[in-house]
Design an enzyme around this catalytic site. Structure first.
Site, short mmCIF file in Angstrom:
data_model
loop_
_atom_site.label_atom_id
_atom_site.label_comp_id
_atom_site.label_asym_id
_atom_site.label_seq_id
_atom_site.Cartn_x
_atom_site.Cartn_y
_atom_site.Cartn_z
N ASP A 1 4.90 -5.69 9.48
CA ASP A 1 6.01 -5.24 10.59
C ASP A 1 6.18 -6.24 11.50
O ASP A 1 7.16 -6.56 12.20
CB ASP A 1 6.03 -3.76 10.64
CG ASP A 1 6.16 -2.90 9.93
OD1 ASP A 1 7.00 -3.21 8.91
OD2 ASP A 1 5.86 -1.73 9.78
N ASP B 1 0.45 -2.66 11.95
CA ASP B 1 1.01 -3.28 10.72
C ASP B 1 1.39 -4.45 10.68
O ASP B 1 2.57 -4.80 11.28
CB ASP B 1 2.36 -2.22 10.28
CG ASP B 1 2.56 -2.66 8.97
OD1 ASP B 1 2.64 -1.52 8.04
OD2 ASP B 1 2.83 -3.94 8.40
N ARG C 1 0.82 -1.30 -0.09
CA ARG C 1 -0.02 0.16 0.09
C ARG C 1 0.87 1.03 0.07
O ARG C 1 1.84 1.57 1.02
CB ARG C 1 -0.82 0.10 1.28
CG ARG C 1 -1.93 -0.98 1.05
CD ARG C 1 -3.17 -0.54 2.20
NE ARG C 1 -2.77 0.03 3.82
CZ ARG C 1 -3.34 0.40 4.35
NH1 ARG C 1 -4.66 0.53 4.38
NH2 ARG C 1 -2.89 1.12 5.73
N THR D 1 -1.44 7.42 -0.33
CA THR D 1 -2.62 7.18 -1.21
C THR D 1 -3.49 6.10 -0.40
O THR D 1 -4.72 6.08 -0.77
CB THR D 1 -2.58 7.27 -2.61
OG1 THR D 1 -1.96 5.95 -2.89
CG2 THR D 1 -1.73 8.40 -3.24
C1 PRP Z 1 -1.23 -4.73 4.59
C2 PRP Z 1 -1.95 -5.92 4.61
C3 PRP Z 1 -2.80 -5.97 3.44
C4 PRP Z 1 -3.05 -4.47 3.21
C5 PRP Z 1 -4.52 -4.09 3.48
O1 PRP Z 1 -0.22 -4.74 3.55
O2 PRP Z 1 -1.06 -7.13 4.68
O3 PRP Z 1 -2.16 -6.56 2.06
O4 PRP Z 1 -2.18 -3.74 4.26
O5 PRP Z 1 -4.98 -2.83 3.52
P1 PRP Z 1 -6.10 -2.38 2.35
O6 PRP Z 1 -7.13 -3.55 2.56
O7 PRP Z 1 -6.31 -1.09 2.65
O8 PRP Z 1 -5.32 -2.50 0.98
P2 PRP Z 1 0.95 -3.76 3.18
O9 PRP Z 1 0.62 -3.09 2.28
O10 PRP Z 1 1.14 -2.81 4.47
O11 PRP Z 1 2.15 -4.58 2.83
P3 PRP Z 1 3.01 -5.39 3.81
O12 PRP Z 1 2.47 -6.79 4.19
O13 PRP Z 1 4.16 -5.66 2.53
O14 PRP Z 1 3.50 -4.68 4.94
N1 URA Z 2 -2.56 -2.94 6.86
C1 URA Z 2 -2.05 -3.37 8.22
O1 URA Z 2 -1.05 -4.04 8.36
N2 URA Z 2 -2.82 -3.14 9.15
C2 URA Z 2 -3.85 -2.21 9.14
O2 URA Z 2 -4.30 -1.91 10.19
C3 URA Z 2 -4.17 -1.65 7.77
C4 URA Z 2 -3.58 -2.12 6.62
#
Ligand code: PRP
Ligand code: URA
Length: 215
Positions: free
Chosen positions: A208, A205, A109, A113
């Site tokens: 993380d 997150d 994400r 945005t």
């Molecule tokens: C997180 C999570 C989802 C997404 C959800 O991933 O694991 O994939 O956000 O958010 P959304 O419903 O608003 O799209 P992130 O993009 O943080 O990536 P990561 O798992 O690599 O940290």
């Molecule tokens: N992605 C995450 O990992 N946590 C949230 O709360 C939203 C998006």
């Protein structure tokens, strides 16, 4: 939020599942505990999400006699984590069904945005004949889940399920509007998104916390 308007959504309600999700929510839970608990939750969710799995009558021999008994054929299944956080759920599924295929979709994400961006896609051939289980612990705005399903469909997937751990009402609405035919399994339905599109109360997150990359 009234889930009865979304018959494709299954809110899993086992007390053990709720207990484990509370462990994830606790900011004091370290990565060393967070990661195995995500796996345990995934296993519990798999048990429910795979409830309609077909079985094949198979001849086996017990110490007593020959018999025909139901067995699951894993080759018709594909588990697809959304990188990174979905990786935390894969082992929970493959430990139950080691013969299943595993594909990967990479999305992150944009911090400003909140739009998802694709950076990786590797899926097995023959997806059109498989039951595909998309895995991601978090359904926030729904953007990542919606994009991942588009990618799966582009690669021929026809039978898709989405398994999440925590969902926001905003994400459930958006996901169901885009994919009313895709069963969506969630372990908790939280209150709302905050101004950074994080789920409240949520768990922070997920990527993380699974991989220990926070600050
Ligand atoms: C997180 C999570 C989802 C997404 C959800 O991933 O694991 O994939 O956000 O958010 P959304 O419903 O608003 O799209 P992130 O993009 O943080 O990536 P990561 O798992 O690599 O940290
Ligand atoms: N992605 C995450 O990992 N946590 C949230 O709360 C939203 C998006």
């Amino acid at each position: 939020m009234d889930l009865s308007a979304h018959p494709n959504v299954v809110l899993l309600e086992h007390p053990l599942l709720k207990h484990k999700i509370s462990i994830l929510r606790n900011k004091l839970t370290p990565t060393s505990e967070f990661r195995p608990v995500v796996k345990e939750i995934a296993m519990m969710e798999a048990y429910e999400a795979l409830r309609d799995l077909p079985t094949v009558p198979t001849e086996i021999e017990t110490p007593i006699e020959k018999t025909v008994q139901p067995m699951v054929v894993g080759h018709n299944l594909c588990f697809v984590p959304i990188l990174r956080a979905g990786m935390g759920m894969v082992d929970g599924f493959t430990e139950l069904i080691p013969t299943a295929h595993v594909g990967h979709i990479g999305l992150y994400r944009d911090e400003a945005t909140h739009e998802p961006h694709e950076y990786y896609c590797k899926l097995p051939k023959g997806l059109e004949d498989m039951e595909v289980y998309l895995l991601d612990p978090m359904l926030a705005t729904g953007g990542s889940g919606i994009d991942a399903i588009k990618m799966l469909r582009k690669h021929g997937a026809k039978h898709i399920h989405f398994v999440c751990i925590i969902a926001a009402p905003e994400g459930v609405e958006a996901f169901c509007e885009a994919n009313p035919d895709v069963p969506l399994y969630i372990g908790a339905l939280d209150r709302q998104l905050n101004e950074n599109a994080y789920i409240c109360p949520g768990l922070g997150d997920a990527g993380d916390r699974i991989f220990g990359t926070q600050n």
